[in-house]
Design a protein around this motif. Structure first.
Motif, PDB file in Angstrom:
ATOM      1  N   TRP A 140      32.178 -31.750 -31.243  1.00 25.34           N
ATOM      2  CA  TRP A 140      33.392 -31.547 -31.011  1.00 25.34           C
ATOM      3  C   TRP A 140      34.282 -32.807 -30.621  1.00 25.34           C
ATOM      4  O   TRP A 140      35.038 -32.861 -29.699  1.00 25.34           O
ATOM      5  CB  TRP A 140      33.963 -30.612 -29.728  1.00 25.34           C
ATOM      6  CG  TRP A 140      33.058 -29.234 -30.252  1.00 25.34           C
ATOM      7  CD1 TRP A 140      32.044 -28.630 -29.876  1.00 25.34           C
ATOM      8  CD2 TRP A 140      33.735 -27.828 -30.968  1.00 25.34           C
ATOM      9  NE1 TRP A 140      31.807 -27.413 -30.312  1.00 25.34           N
ATOM     10  CE2 TRP A 140      32.604 -26.909 -31.033  1.00 25.34           C
ATOM     11  CE3 TRP A 140      34.845 -28.032 -31.919  1.00 25.34           C
ATOM     12  CZ2 TRP A 140      32.958 -25.911 -31.683  1.00 25.34           C
ATOM     13  CZ3 TRP A 140      35.051 -26.713 -32.714  1.00 25.34           C
ATOM     14  CH2 TRP A 140      33.962 -25.870 -32.598  1.00 25.34           C
ATOM     15  N   SER A 141      33.962 -33.895 -31.267  1.00 26.00           N
ATOM     16  CA  SER A 141      34.580 -35.055 -31.004  1.00 26.00           C
ATOM     17  C   SER A 141      36.139 -35.173 -31.369  1.00 26.00           C
ATOM     18  O   SER A 141      36.507 -34.876 -32.317  1.00 26.00           O
ATOM     19  CB  SER A 141      33.928 -36.072 -31.925  1.00 26.00           C
ATOM     20  OG  SER A 141      34.399 -37.388 -31.911  1.00 26.00           O
ATOM     21  N   LYS A 142      36.961 -35.644 -30.417  1.00 24.02           N
ATOM     22  CA  LYS A 142      38.238 -35.768 -30.492  1.00 24.02           C
ATOM     23  C   LYS A 142      38.548 -36.943 -31.728  1.00 24.02           C
ATOM     24  O   LYS A 142      39.546 -37.004 -32.463  1.00 24.02           O
ATOM     25  CB  LYS A 142      39.227 -35.940 -29.394  1.00 24.02           C
ATOM     26  CG  LYS A 142      40.393 -36.027 -29.266  1.00 24.02           C
ATOM     27  CD  LYS A 142      41.088 -36.246 -27.744  1.00 24.02           C
ATOM     28  CE  LYS A 142      42.556 -36.313 -27.900  1.00 24.02           C
ATOM     29  NZ  LYS A 142      43.235 -37.298 -28.732  1.00 24.02           N
ATOM     30  N   GLU A 143      37.963 -38.060 -31.314  1.00 28.30           N
ATOM     31  CA  GLU A 143      37.893 -39.209 -32.360  1.00 28.30           C
ATOM     32  C   GLU A 143      37.686 -38.808 -33.565  1.00 28.30           C
ATOM     33  O   GLU A 143      38.577 -39.384 -34.557  1.00 28.30           O
ATOM     34  CB  GLU A 143      37.202 -40.182 -31.997  1.00 28.30           C
ATOM     35  CG  GLU A 143      37.266 -40.999 -30.441  1.00 28.30           C
ATOM     36  CD  GLU A 143      36.705 -40.143 -29.507  1.00 28.30           C
ATOM     37  OE1 GLU A 143      36.080 -38.941 -29.623  1.00 28.30           O
ATOM     38  OE2 GLU A 143      37.245 -40.242 -28.340  1.00 28.30           O
ATOM     39  N   PHE A 163      38.312 -35.964 -35.062  1.00 32.54           N
ATOM     40  CA  PHE A 163      39.313 -34.970 -35.325  1.00 32.54           C
ATOM     41  C   PHE A 163      40.507 -35.877 -35.897  1.00 32.54           C
ATOM     42  O   PHE A 163      41.446 -35.685 -36.764  1.00 32.54           O
ATOM     43  CB  PHE A 163      39.636 -33.943 -34.305  1.00 32.54           C
ATOM     44  CG  PHE A 163      40.816 -33.217 -34.486  1.00 32.54           C
ATOM     45  CD1 PHE A 163      40.615 -31.961 -35.317  1.00 32.54           C
ATOM     46  CD2 PHE A 163      41.906 -33.236 -33.920  1.00 32.54           C
ATOM     47  CE1 PHE A 163      41.760 -31.094 -35.399  1.00 32.54           C
ATOM     48  CE2 PHE A 163      43.358 -32.501 -34.194  1.00 32.54           C
ATOM     49  CZ  PHE A 163      43.118 -31.438 -35.059  1.00 32.54           C
ATOM     50  N   ASP A 164      40.902 -36.834 -34.802  1.00 34.20           N
ATOM     51  CA  ASP A 164      41.912 -37.629 -35.045  1.00 34.20           C
ATOM     52  C   ASP A 164      42.058 -38.518 -36.071  1.00 34.20           C
ATOM     53  O   ASP A 164      42.802 -38.692 -37.020  1.00 34.20           O
ATOM     54  CB  ASP A 164      42.170 -38.427 -33.673  1.00 34.20           C
ATOM     55  CG  ASP A 164      42.787 -37.582 -32.724  1.00 34.20           C
ATOM     56  OD1 ASP A 164      43.296 -36.652 -32.853  1.00 34.20           O
ATOM     57  OD2 ASP A 164      42.541 -38.079 -31.381  1.00 34.20           O
ATOM     58  N   GLU A 204      33.568 -28.876 -24.407  1.00 31.55           N
ATOM     59  CA  GLU A 204      33.888 -30.041 -25.255  1.00 31.55           C
ATOM     60  C   GLU A 204      35.294 -30.110 -25.897  1.00 31.55           C
ATOM     61  O   GLU A 204      35.983 -30.867 -26.259  1.00 31.55           O
ATOM     62  CB  GLU A 204      32.887 -30.509 -26.045  1.00 31.55           C
ATOM     63  CG  GLU A 204      31.623 -30.635 -25.214  1.00 31.55           C
ATOM     64  CD  GLU A 204      30.522 -31.014 -26.108  1.00 31.55           C
ATOM     65  OE1 GLU A 204      30.599 -30.316 -27.468  1.00 31.55           O
ATOM     66  OE2 GLU A 204      29.546 -31.665 -25.809  1.00 31.55           O
ATOM     67  N   LEU A 205      35.666 -28.887 -26.411  1.00 26.21           N
ATOM     68  CA  LEU A 205      36.759 -28.496 -27.326  1.00 26.21           C
ATOM     69  C   LEU A 205      37.963 -28.193 -26.366  1.00 26.21           C
ATOM     70  O   LEU A 205      39.316 -29.056 -26.577  1.00 26.21           O
ATOM     71  CB  LEU A 205      36.699 -27.389 -28.252  1.00 26.21           C
ATOM     72  CG  LEU A 205      37.881 -27.095 -29.185  1.00 26.21           C
ATOM     73  CD1 LEU A 205      38.097 -28.317 -30.020  1.00 26.21           C
ATOM     74  CD2 LEU A 205      37.528 -25.977 -30.108  1.00 26.21           C
ATOM     75  N   TRP A 230      40.406 -31.230 -24.784  1.00 26.05           N
ATOM     76  CA  TRP A 230      41.382 -32.030 -25.285  1.00 26.05           C
ATOM     77  C   TRP A 230      42.190 -31.130 -26.343  1.00 26.05           C
ATOM     78  O   TRP A 230      43.226 -31.854 -26.733  1.00 26.05           O
ATOM     79  CB  TRP A 230      40.527 -33.242 -26.193  1.00 26.05           C
ATOM     80  CG  TRP A 230      39.787 -32.931 -27.365  1.00 26.05           C
ATOM     81  CD1 TRP A 230      38.222 -32.597 -26.934  1.00 26.05           C
ATOM     82  CD2 TRP A 230      40.060 -32.661 -28.603  1.00 26.05           C
ATOM     83  NE1 TRP A 230      37.680 -32.433 -28.133  1.00 26.05           N
ATOM     84  CE2 TRP A 230      38.656 -32.221 -29.217  1.00 26.05           C
ATOM     85  CE3 TRP A 230      41.080 -32.490 -29.558  1.00 26.05           C
ATOM     86  CZ2 TRP A 230      38.512 -31.881 -30.554  1.00 26.05           C
ATOM     87  CZ3 TRP A 230      40.958 -31.994 -30.779  1.00 26.05           C
ATOM     88  CH2 TRP A 230      39.906 -31.849 -31.393  1.00 26.05           C
ATOM     89  N   TYR A 231      41.953 -29.840 -26.583  1.00 24.16           N
ATOM     90  CA  TYR A 231      42.501 -29.175 -27.629  1.00 24.16           C
ATOM     91  C   TYR A 231      43.181 -27.850 -26.910  1.00 24.16           C
ATOM     92  O   TYR A 231      42.149 -26.924 -26.172  1.00 24.16           O
ATOM     93  CB  TYR A 231      41.840 -28.812 -28.911  1.00 24.16           C
ATOM     94  CG  TYR A 231      42.729 -28.030 -29.827  1.00 24.16           C
ATOM     95  CD1 TYR A 231      43.744 -28.511 -30.673  1.00 24.16           C
ATOM     96  CD2 TYR A 231      42.604 -26.621 -30.112  1.00 24.16           C
ATOM     97  CE1 TYR A 231      44.412 -27.868 -31.454  1.00 24.16           C
ATOM     98  CE2 TYR A 231      43.104 -26.005 -31.068  1.00 24.16           C
ATOM     99  CZ  TYR A 231      44.153 -26.455 -31.817  1.00 24.16           C
ATOM    100  OH  TYR A 231      44.957 -25.867 -32.526  1.00 24.16           O
TER     101      TYR A 231
END
Length: 640
Positions: A369-372, A374-375, A416-417, A420-421
């Protein structure tokens, strides 16, 4: 019955009897008298001319004269019947016979002459209800999709005009369709000059029928192969209670036996044995579910490049799209780079009129669930989708996992998700789609996607109502073959409906037409406002990626709704500025990547189509070569 012993036969004795005959002439059994020989071989004493002059006329000539008279009589009766079918009883038989004979059996000239002599026949013909079908003024009468010719007949009132360089069409009052082998009666009347008007108040009827029901939305799921489209939507349907637990348990057991346990959700939409064995979607799967405000029909499109034509057919039926991408490292790059279906699918749905898009970044659990990650995917897709023609406000990104079911129907439980979401779930994103406008006040246009035999061996067609409305009992025209049929019944998702409107995808039972005279890609339309039929048209295109520059005569495969037809570029008219549409260069020698141009396209046979300015749904085309989409365009002019 005697038996011959072949083995004991003496072949030498048998053949000796013929030695004296072989190579010599044999006398005939009959003889000729000297008088006969003198007559046959001595022709000096015979005068052939005097012999022929002494003979009487052959009686067979009288039979030939009688047969010619019968032929003229039959031809006269046929002409009289054709004129009588148009004029009714306003003219006496003798008047019609005199006109037909005077104009040497030319029905059109005789008909015009009779009308000019007695203008009152036009008024009486309007009042008499002849059981024939009407076509509008200045429209082609008769015709066949496979008939290639040099002229066409256009009717204006009762005057007949012949134009050149179009497909051959019949101009007689009783035009016959070559495909059907039987006559289709056509009554040419002054009423045809009237402008088309709907039979009922369509808007009021639509509000009355659909005011209490949820808004219907058709959503297509697209993306690169193995992005997890079927698994994602199968898990969504299972979470919404659309699939029974016993069925899911069965799928789980069967997939475990094959060593493909992760495919159990995909089997909800992949129903055929070949799709399950190969692990890929091959045809467009259909299912239905409800959100809080909408009734959604799901179209699961294949992601493999070999089945792009099926995906195009499904995208032509969709209102909105869901793009699924694989967040696994390396997998997103494979589908997004040149040659992957992520780019091609996005370009196709936009060129086919889909303006709203949701992007599901799937399998995000494989990267913790990496934000990096996803972005990074979001930034790359934003730039590309903007170039493809999507507005930023119409594109929504949502992280999810199809296998674990995170963030599909309910909020995610993964810390983890959640860190940041905190946005919408996938179901909420689908529910927030805006339903497109339904052009229900226009004349009927129904694109046929499938043909089959229904209950009682009746012909059934399924497809999409592009514009207008369709009611049970309506008489419709099937183009380009111009076959007339009657609508017997209409069903929508196996539920009988008396009326369907633009945007619906019903199954229609027809009568009065044979199955071999209808094909996938045909357009069903209103008789008084038929769709245009042509084999040449002008089109404004945008070229995507081509290996070889496009030149005059370049062969392509034209996709128009569910129709696939061989075609070619007959003329490169001008090269245009992509943003402003201004002419940059007239008559370019070739077209390269990422260019916009006005071109003329020649199709192998006449097809049913419309200009984009009049009917957006039927004014879009997609051009493909060698399994790749090279361009998409809008029809600006029909040349016929």
């Amino acid at each position: 019955m005697s038996t011959h012993n072949i083995r004991s036969m003496d072949f030498e004795e048998e053949c000796d009897a013929f030695d004296d005959v072989y190579g010599h002439s044999v006398e005939d059994d009959y003889s000729m008298s000297p008088s006969q020989a003198a007559f046959m071989y001595n022709r000096n004493n015979i005068q052939i001319g005097s012999y022929l002059n002494s003979q009487k006329d052959i009686e067979e000539e009288d039979e030939e004269i009688e047969s010619n008279e019968e032929l003229k009589k039959a031809k006269l009766e046929s002409c009289v019947e054709q004129i009588r079918g148009t004029l009714g009883t306003t003219m006496t038989r003798q008047q019609i016979v005199d006109a037909v004979v005077g104009f040497d059996y030319n029905v059109e000239r005789a008909l015009n002459s009779l009308l000019n002599e007695n203008p009152k026949t036009q008024e009486s013909n309007r009042s008499s209800k002849v059981q024939t079908e009407d076509l509008p003024s200045s429209k082609v009468v008769g015709g066949s999709s496979g008939a290639q010719g040099k002229t066409r007949t256009v009717t204006k009132g009762f005057d007949v005009v012949v134009q050149k360089d179009v497909s051959r069409l019949s101009s007689t009052p009783d035009s016959q369709s070559p495909a059907s082998g039987r006559g289709t009666p056509v009554n040419v009347d002054e009423e045809l000059n009237k402008k088309w008007e709907p039979k009922i108040d369509v808007l009021a009827q639509y509000k009355k029928d659909r005011s209490d029901s949820k808004q219907h939305l058709y959503m297509i799921v697209i993306g690169h192969v193995d992005a997890g489209k079927s698994t994602l939507m199968g898990h969504l349907l299972c979470s919404l209670g659309q699939v029974h637990q016993k069925v899911m348990h069965k799928y789980e057991q069967e997939s475990r036996k094959l060593g493909k346990q992760s495919f159990m959700y995909a089997w909800v939409l992949d129903e055929t044995g070949e799709e399950r064995n190969r692990g890929i979607t091959m045809d467009v799967g259909r299912s239905q579910f409800e959100t809080q405000n909408k009734l959604v029909t799901l179209l699961d499109a294949p992601g493999h490049k070999d089945f792009i034509p099926n995906m195009i057919s499904g995208a032509g039926q969709a209102d909105v799209a869901l793009l699924v991408v694989d967040a696994t490292r390396g997998e997103f790059e494979t589908g997004f780079d040149f040659g992957g279906q992520t780019r091609e699918h996005a370009l196709l749905v936009r060129s086919l009129g889909v303006s709203q898009l949701a992007v599901a970044i799937n399998k995000l659990d494989t990267v913790s669930w990496s934000k990096e990650r996803f972005d990074d995917i979001k930034d790359k897709l934003k730039v590309f989708l903007k170039q493809a023609g999507f507005r930023e406000a119409d594109v929504t990104f949502v992280p999810c996992s199809g296998l674990s079911g995170q963030n599909l129907v309910k909020k995610s439980t993964e810390n983890e998700l959640i860190s940041w979401y905190n946005g919408s779930t996938l179901l909420e994103v689908i529910d927030n789609f805006r339903p497109p406008e339904r052009p229900i006040s226009k004349p009927l246009r129904f694109s046929i996607n499938d043909i089959f035999k229904g209950v009682g061996s009746r012909l059934c067609v399924s497809g999409r109502v592009e514009t207008g409305c369709l009611s049970a009992g309506d008489r419709v025209l099937l183009c380009p073959s111009r076959e007339i049929a009657t609508v017997k019944s209409i069903t929508l998702e196996d539920v009988p409906y008396p009326v369907v409107y633009a945007g619906d995808q019903p199954t229609v039972t027809l009568s009065g037409v044979e199955m071999e005279n209808v094909s996938v890609g045909y357009i069903m339309c209103d008789i008084q406002s038929p769709v245009q039929v042509a084999s040449k048209f002008q089109c404004r295109i945008v070229v995507f990626n081509v290996k070889v520059p496009i030149t005059k005569g370049y062969p392509i495969v034209l996709h128009h709704q569910s129709l696939m037809e061989p075609a070619s570029f007959s003329k490169l008219i001008s090269q245009l500025n992509k943003s402003t549409g201004e002419v940059v260069k007239k008559r370019p020698r070739f077209l390269s990547n990422n260019t916009s141009a006005m071109v003329e396209i020649q199709v192998s046979r006449p097809i049913a189509l419309e200009m984009y300015s009049e009917y957006k749904e039927l004014g879009r085309v997609t051009l493909r070569v060698g399994g790749l989409t090279i361009a998409a365009g809008l029809i600006t002019k029909i040349i016929l």
